[in-house]
Scaffold this motif. Structure first.
Motif, PDB file in Angstrom:
ATOM      1  N   GLY A 195       0.263   5.306 -10.256  1.00  0.00           N
ATOM      2  CA  GLY A 195      -0.975   5.584 -10.984  1.00  0.00           C
ATOM      3  C   GLY A 195      -2.144   4.765 -10.494  1.00  0.00           C
ATOM      4  O   GLY A 195      -3.305   5.127 -10.694  1.00  0.00           O
ATOM      5  N   VAL A 196      -1.844   3.627  -9.867  1.00  0.00           N
ATOM      6  CA  VAL A 196      -2.874   2.837  -9.201  1.00  0.00           C
ATOM      7  C   VAL A 196      -2.485   2.731  -7.737  1.00  0.00           C
ATOM      8  O   VAL A 196      -1.303   2.720  -7.392  1.00  0.00           O
ATOM      9  CB  VAL A 196      -3.036   1.425  -9.817  1.00  0.00           C
ATOM     10  CG1 VAL A 196      -3.604   1.504 -11.216  1.00  0.00           C
ATOM     11  CG2 VAL A 196      -1.724   0.654  -9.798  1.00  0.00           C
ATOM     12  N   ARG A 210      -7.022   0.319  -7.191  1.00  0.00           N
ATOM     13  CA  ARG A 210      -7.920   1.323  -7.748  1.00  0.00           C
ATOM     14  C   ARG A 210      -7.086   2.452  -8.367  1.00  0.00           C
ATOM     15  O   ARG A 210      -5.996   2.763  -7.892  1.00  0.00           O
ATOM     16  CB  ARG A 210      -8.838   1.915  -6.664  1.00  0.00           C
ATOM     17  CG  ARG A 210      -9.856   0.914  -6.109  1.00  0.00           C
ATOM     18  CD  ARG A 210     -10.877   0.536  -7.160  1.00  0.00           C
ATOM     19  NE  ARG A 210     -11.891  -0.391  -6.678  1.00  0.00           N
ATOM     20  CZ  ARG A 210     -11.854  -1.705  -6.850  1.00  0.00           C
ATOM     21  NH1 ARG A 210     -10.810  -2.240  -7.484  1.00  0.00           N
ATOM     22  NH2 ARG A 210     -12.806  -2.473  -6.403  1.00  0.00           N
ATOM     23  N   THR A 211      -7.609   3.042  -9.430  1.00  0.00           N
ATOM     24  CA  THR A 211      -6.933   4.168 -10.069  1.00  0.00           C
ATOM     25  C   THR A 211      -6.746   5.298  -9.066  1.00  0.00           C
ATOM     26  O   THR A 211      -7.650   5.588  -8.279  1.00  0.00           O
ATOM     27  CB  THR A 211      -7.771   4.678 -11.254  1.00  0.00           C
ATOM     28  OG1 THR A 211      -8.043   3.603 -12.146  1.00  0.00           O
ATOM     29  CG2 THR A 211      -7.049   5.783 -11.996  1.00  0.00           C
ATOM     30  N   ALA A 212      -5.579   5.922  -9.087  1.00  0.00           N
ATOM     31  CA  ALA A 212      -5.332   7.068  -8.208  1.00  0.00           C
ATOM     32  C   ALA A 212      -6.398   8.132  -8.464  1.00  0.00           C
ATOM     33  O   ALA A 212      -6.773   8.404  -9.611  1.00  0.00           O
ATOM     34  CB  ALA A 212      -3.944   7.634  -8.471  1.00  0.00           C
ATOM     35  N   SER A 257       0.833  -1.201   0.000  1.00  0.00           N
ATOM     36  CA  SER A 257       0.000   0.000   0.000  1.00  0.00           C
ATOM     37  C   SER A 257       0.869   1.252   0.000  1.00  0.00           C
ATOM     38  O   SER A 257       0.591   2.223  -0.720  1.00  0.00           O
ATOM     39  CB  SER A 257      -0.911  -0.012   1.235  1.00  0.00           C
ATOM     40  OG  SER A 257      -1.705   1.144   1.280  1.00  0.00           O
ATOM     41  N   ARG A 258       1.955   1.224   0.775  1.00  0.00           N
ATOM     42  CA  ARG A 258       2.853   2.372   0.828  1.00  0.00           C
ATOM     43  C   ARG A 258       3.568   2.552  -0.517  1.00  0.00           C
ATOM     44  O   ARG A 258       3.730   3.664  -1.006  1.00  0.00           O
ATOM     45  CB  ARG A 258       3.883   2.170   1.940  1.00  0.00           C
ATOM     46  CG  ARG A 258       4.742   3.411   2.188  1.00  0.00           C
ATOM     47  CD  ARG A 258       5.862   3.147   3.163  1.00  0.00           C
ATOM     48  NE  ARG A 258       5.369   2.618   4.431  1.00  0.00           N
ATOM     49  CZ  ARG A 258       6.170   2.416   5.486  1.00  0.00           C
ATOM     50  NH1 ARG A 258       7.463   2.700   5.412  1.00  0.00           N
ATOM     51  NH2 ARG A 258       5.683   1.931   6.600  1.00  0.00           N
ATOM     52  N   PHE A 259       3.980   1.448  -1.109  1.00  0.00           N
ATOM     53  CA  PHE A 259       4.676   1.503  -2.388  1.00  0.00           C
ATOM     54  C   PHE A 259       3.791   2.097  -3.484  1.00  0.00           C
ATOM     55  O   PHE A 259       4.211   2.950  -4.272  1.00  0.00           O
ATOM     56  CB  PHE A 259       5.126   0.096  -2.780  1.00  0.00           C
ATOM     57  CG  PHE A 259       5.564  -0.050  -4.216  1.00  0.00           C
ATOM     58  CD1 PHE A 259       6.596   0.726  -4.726  1.00  0.00           C
ATOM     59  CD2 PHE A 259       4.945  -0.958  -5.052  1.00  0.00           C
ATOM     60  CE1 PHE A 259       7.007   0.596  -6.037  1.00  0.00           C
ATOM     61  CE2 PHE A 259       5.351  -1.095  -6.372  1.00  0.00           C
ATOM     62  CZ  PHE A 259       6.375  -0.314  -6.866  1.00  0.00           C
TER      63      PHE A 259
END
Length: 240
Positions: free
Chosen positions: A74-75, A87-89, A67-69
């Protein structure tokens, strides 16, 4: 040669922390978790991953590092009601929206009903009407049910055993919430400009319960209830 992703985090993380992240992210367990989440059509649970990753894999730690990475990518890897999905940023939603595709807009009535259900769940149709002060049409509830944002969740232990409504994981996913308690409070709503004009003194937003948390006066929906509501045909077959 350092890996590209490290350039995204060196400004905020110590070198030893970055090295540890690299060890975790490059592990077979992390790569497998990444693949399982990516390949799934629906958000996956930690239990699902634990059953499929090598024995002894620290699944919560792996997910935290992934999650941090992905936070700057972009996602994003996001947690939704205890489940994980890519999910898409949020700032890139414009780039992936299909040309000519118009997002479906809810009517004001549907938005009011959705907000009442989200904040007051579990709630019956009569209780929704009591809050709104007007009758709620079946069509309005049907729109929210068909969108997958609202579900039948139980039956109130009162005369007539009215059905109770609650929000779904898809609702959290669509609105970018990790859990239902992340809904904004009064101050946040005012700061966002969503509450204008004269606001009654002492007005507060109720703290919503988890949508899977049955109330003390609520019974779970049974197969018989689903048949009565027209969600299942007699015999248990799903009604298409």
């Amino acid at each position: 040669m350092s890996k590209p992703w490290r350039r995204d985090v060196t400004d905020v993380l110590a070198p030893e922390t970055i090295a540890l992240m690299g060890d975790i992210l490059n592990s077979d367990a992390a790569r497998a978790a990444e693949a399982l989440i990516f390949a799934s059509a629906n958000p996956v649970s930690e239990h699902y991953l634990t059953e499929r990753l090598p024995r002894g894999a620290d699944v919560p730690r792996i997910l935290a590092e992934l999650s941090r990475f992905y936070a700057a990518r972009g996602v994003n890897l996001v947690k939704i009601d205890g489940f994980w999905a890519f999910r898409t940023a949020a700032d890139l939603s414009f780039a992936v929206r299909q040309e000519g595709q118009e997002p479906k807009k809810l009517s004001r009535a549907a938005l009011e009903v959705l907000a009442i259900i989200a904040y007051h769940q579990p709630v019956t149709r009569a209780e929704i009407e009591d809050v709104r002060g007007v009758q709620t049409s079946k069509g309005t509830l049907d729109v929210l049910l068909e969108a997958g944002w609202v579900k039948f969740r139980g039956r109130r232990r009162t005369p007539g055993r009215p059905v109770t409504f609650g929000t779904t994981r898809d609702f959290l996913d669509h609105f970018g919430l990790e859990e239902i308690r992340d809904l904004p409070g009064i101050e946040e709503l005012k700061a966002a400009g969503l509450l204008t004009g004269r606001i009654p003194a002492g007005l507060s937003a109720p703290i919503p319960k988890s949508d899977d948390e049955l109330a003390g006066d609520e019974d779970p929906i049974t197969q018989l209830d689903l048949e009565e509501l027209g969600l299942l045909t007699p015999g248990g077959e799903a009604d298409e």
